[in-house]
Design a protein around this motif. Structure first.
Motif, PDB file in Angstrom:
ATOM      1  N   ALA A 194      29.673  63.509  40.492  1.00  0.00           N
ATOM      2  CA  ALA A 194      28.432  64.039  39.896  1.00  0.00           C
ATOM      3  C   ALA A 194      27.228  63.274  40.438  1.00  0.00           C
ATOM      4  O   ALA A 194      26.212  63.862  40.828  1.00  0.00           O
ATOM      5  N   GLU A 195      27.368  61.961  40.471  1.00  0.00           N
ATOM      6  CA  GLU A 195      26.299  61.092  40.968  1.00  0.00           C
ATOM      7  C   GLU A 195      25.909  61.463  42.407  1.00  0.00           C
ATOM      8  O   GLU A 195      24.720  61.590  42.735  1.00  0.00           O
ATOM      9  N   LYS A 196      26.914  61.663  43.259  1.00  0.00           N
ATOM     10  CA  LYS A 196      26.627  61.989  44.663  1.00  0.00           C
ATOM     11  C   LYS A 196      25.935  63.345  44.772  1.00  0.00           C
ATOM     12  O   LYS A 196      24.975  63.511  45.530  1.00  0.00           O
ATOM     13  N   GLU A 199      22.339  63.017  43.611  1.00  0.00           N
ATOM     14  CA  GLU A 199      21.524  62.318  44.611  1.00  0.00           C
ATOM     15  C   GLU A 199      21.176  63.235  45.778  1.00  0.00           C
ATOM     16  O   GLU A 199      20.050  63.204  46.287  1.00  0.00           O
ATOM     17  N   ARG A 200      22.145  64.047  46.198  1.00  0.00           N
ATOM     18  CA  ARG A 200      21.885  64.969  47.313  1.00  0.00           C
ATOM     19  C   ARG A 200      20.828  65.996  46.939  1.00  0.00           C
ATOM     20  O   ARG A 200      20.247  66.638  47.814  1.00  0.00           O
ATOM     21  N   ASN A 201      20.594  66.179  45.633  1.00  0.00           N
ATOM     22  CA  ASN A 201      19.603  67.152  45.174  1.00  0.00           C
ATOM     23  C   ASN A 201      18.396  66.482  44.501  1.00  0.00           C
ATOM     24  O   ASN A 201      17.720  67.102  43.678  1.00  0.00           O
ATOM     25  N   GLN A 202      18.176  65.223  44.878  1.00  0.00           N
ATOM     26  CA  GLN A 202      16.994  64.489  44.389  1.00  0.00           C
ATOM     27  C   GLN A 202      16.944  64.447  42.866  1.00  0.00           C
ATOM     28  O   GLN A 202      15.883  64.580  42.249  1.00  0.00           O
ATOM     29  N   LEU A 203      18.106  64.296  42.251  1.00  0.00           N
ATOM     30  CA  LEU A 203      18.160  64.173  40.794  1.00  0.00           C
ATOM     31  C   LEU A 203      18.846  62.861  40.443  1.00  0.00           C
ATOM     32  O   LEU A 203      19.678  62.354  41.195  1.00  0.00           O
ATOM     33  N   SER A 204      18.484  62.327  39.283  1.00  0.00           N
ATOM     34  CA  SER A 204      19.022  61.031  38.881  1.00  0.00           C
ATOM     35  C   SER A 204      20.307  61.188  38.080  1.00  0.00           C
ATOM     36  O   SER A 204      20.447  62.112  37.269  1.00  0.00           O
ATOM     37  N   GLU A 252      27.634  68.778  52.712  1.00  0.00           N
ATOM     38  CA  GLU A 252      28.085  67.422  52.384  1.00  0.00           C
ATOM     39  C   GLU A 252      29.132  67.383  51.273  1.00  0.00           C
ATOM     40  O   GLU A 252      29.602  66.316  50.904  1.00  0.00           O
ATOM     41  N   THR A 253      29.500  68.543  50.737  1.00  0.00           N
ATOM     42  CA  THR A 253      30.567  68.552  49.734  1.00  0.00           C
ATOM     43  C   THR A 253      31.911  68.378  50.421  1.00  0.00           C
ATOM     44  O   THR A 253      32.234  69.089  51.366  1.00  0.00           O
ATOM     45  N   ASP A 254      32.682  67.420  49.940  1.00  0.00           N
ATOM     46  CA  ASP A 254      34.037  67.190  50.418  1.00  0.00           C
ATOM     47  C   ASP A 254      34.873  68.439  50.108  1.00  0.00           C
ATOM     48  O   ASP A 254      34.929  68.869  48.955  1.00  0.00           O
TER      49      ASP A 254
ATOM     50  N   SER B 223      26.362  52.091  37.851  1.00  0.00           N
ATOM     51  CA  SER B 223      26.667  53.264  38.670  1.00  0.00           C
ATOM     52  C   SER B 223      28.181  53.429  38.740  1.00  0.00           C
ATOM     53  O   SER B 223      28.903  52.458  38.974  1.00  0.00           O
ATOM     54  N   PRO B 224      28.675  54.676  38.552  1.00  0.00           N
ATOM     55  CA  PRO B 224      30.130  54.883  38.625  1.00  0.00           C
ATOM     56  C   PRO B 224      30.728  54.403  39.947  1.00  0.00           C
ATOM     57  O   PRO B 224      31.901  54.073  40.012  1.00  0.00           O
ATOM     58  N   ARG B 225      29.923  54.346  40.990  1.00  0.00           N
ATOM     59  CA  ARG B 225      30.479  53.887  42.269  1.00  0.00           C
ATOM     60  C   ARG B 225      30.848  52.413  42.193  1.00  0.00           C
ATOM     61  O   ARG B 225      31.716  51.967  42.922  1.00  0.00           O
ATOM     62  N   PHE B 226      30.241  51.683  41.271  1.00  0.00           N
ATOM     63  CA  PHE B 226      30.598  50.269  41.111  1.00  0.00           C
ATOM     64  C   PHE B 226      31.470  50.028  39.882  1.00  0.00           C
ATOM     65  O   PHE B 226      31.933  48.923  39.663  1.00  0.00           O
TER      66      PHE B 226
END
Lengths: 276, 276
Positions: A194-196, A199-204, A252-254, B223-226
């Protein structure tokens, strides 16, 4: 109780602190890295000021104190059997490991090699992160022991530490560990996906944090089978397809995540069928 | 503001309550089922006692009050375009939908068919469960509008409801919705898989509840990545393989879950590679 900690990672740190706060004496901390062990000892010392007996750091497992009551193996799972094999043969007392997915059978040879050592398992079910404090009292402690006498000793040790102490066979413990991977590790991984995407869509990622907390809070009181929400459980295939199209159009989606979105949606859509 | 709610499901209920508490007047509640609409009206009335103007239930969309300021479409996503097509052509004011994955383009024909109606989107990002109260103030509200003037009206309405109001394009909103599915719906589904596995092994889902809460609490600040933990991120393939063997030997494990365990473990193991 006099206790030696074998290992100084996350489990050793959190368990060691809880034991000290519960009035036990950590006699020694073993680690191959003396720096790691010193860090843990410092944290224990900081808790109560100079301890009645300052824990000793040892880096050679042969230096384990013979007169301890309990030896707690809290090393990585793959190192457990090698640690057991290296335990001084004249130890007495009880040795436990703290692993979810290591059968108690790992100790099976102990009566032949270490005639005065009894064994068991002391598994705290929690995701420990170094540096993050945790309320040990709510952590379930799964116990298993060679015999009833050892179980009683472990239970007496565990009950002041946690409000949830229970007997658990090796098979149950492994199921519990897998369930924890599902519920905790996989969820966190989807938080990361979700985070990635955000981020790819300029959202936090902040935007979904309240949602995550609400979902986890809901799961404290509602069975997840009744708490499922979202397009798939409503069989809203129109939305599911829109989301798949979105992921297809995002270079960029896996592709594995795209496939998983589809398969999980099907599985989620079947949840209500199960109830019927 | 005088508001008509078109739809009486979860979103309508929670949003309607928040609007009433914020001092707005819900003039009408439309639902094809008058019983549903009555239930919602009763909840609104219960909030403040008899409202200055009791909301009217309507079951024919042609009966929509012409003099309202805002029409909020909170029906299922697939019904939105048909609701828009049925709006009385002489309405004036603003109409919004509340859907994550419906583009604002769904209103594109409106200027031709409804010359006095402006449009926008008012999307509360939350998982609503009927009967469960929610703190609306922490819910992010994603706004989109036909023009800046409409945006200002929606923002003025939204800001007292939520501390997190932000502009969001249709594409961003869809990404946000997908991120919410990842973070919330998929996580809850894995809670359910954990629940089934525990039940098959005579263990209670209560055992993983503290873990779930701790994980979600951690995700509020890290961050979930960490924050990833578990065997896969440690590349402890020995444990991963043990878990796969366990699932292989459990005739009640869905083969799709077994495959997903394997694939997610690989993906999780790559998380630290990304960082390097």
């Amino acid at each position: 109780m006099k206790i030696c900690l074998i290992g100084s990672g996350n489990v050793g740190t959190h368990l060691g602190k809880a034991l000290v706060l519960s009035g036990h004496e950590i006699v020694q901390v073993f680690s191959r890295s003396s720096a790691h062990a010193e860090t843990l000892v410092k944290q224990l010392t900081d808790l109560l000021g100079p301890l009645p007996q300052h824990p000793h750091v040892i880096t050679d497992i042969q230096d384990l104190e013979k007169q301890s009551d309990l030896y707690i193996i809290c090393v990585s799972d793959r190192a457990i059997s090698s640690v057991i094999a290296q335990l001084p043969t004249d130890l007495s007392g009880i040795v436990v490991h703290t692993s979810g997915s290591t059968s108690m059978d790992v100790f099976a040879e102990l009566p032949n090699t270490h005639p005065n050592l009894k064994y068991g398992v002391f598994y705290p079910l929690q995701t420990f992160t170094k540096g993050k404090e945790i309320d040990f009292n709510v952590i379930p402690l799964a116990l298993e022991a060679q015999d009833e006498e050892v179980y009683q000793v472990l239970e007496t040790l565990a009950k002041p530490l946690s409000q949830n102490v229970f007997p658990c066979s090796s098979k149950q413990r492994e199921a519990l560990h897998i369930a924890a991977v599902f519920a905790c590790n996989f969820s966190n991984y989807f938080f990361h996906e979700a985070e990635k995407l955000l981020e790819r869509n300029q959202l936090s990622f902040d935007l979904v944090r309240p949602l995550i907390l609400e979902m986890a809070t809901k799961a404290q009181v509602i069975s997840p089978r009744f708490g499922q929400t979202g397009p798939a459980v409503r069989k809203d295939w129109n939305i599911v397809q829109k989301h798949l199209d979105f992921l297809d159009n995002d270079p960029e989606t896996d592709p594995r995540i795209r496939r998983m979105y589809e398969e999980l949606s099907v599985m989620i859509s079947e949840m209500n069928d199960d109830k019927a």
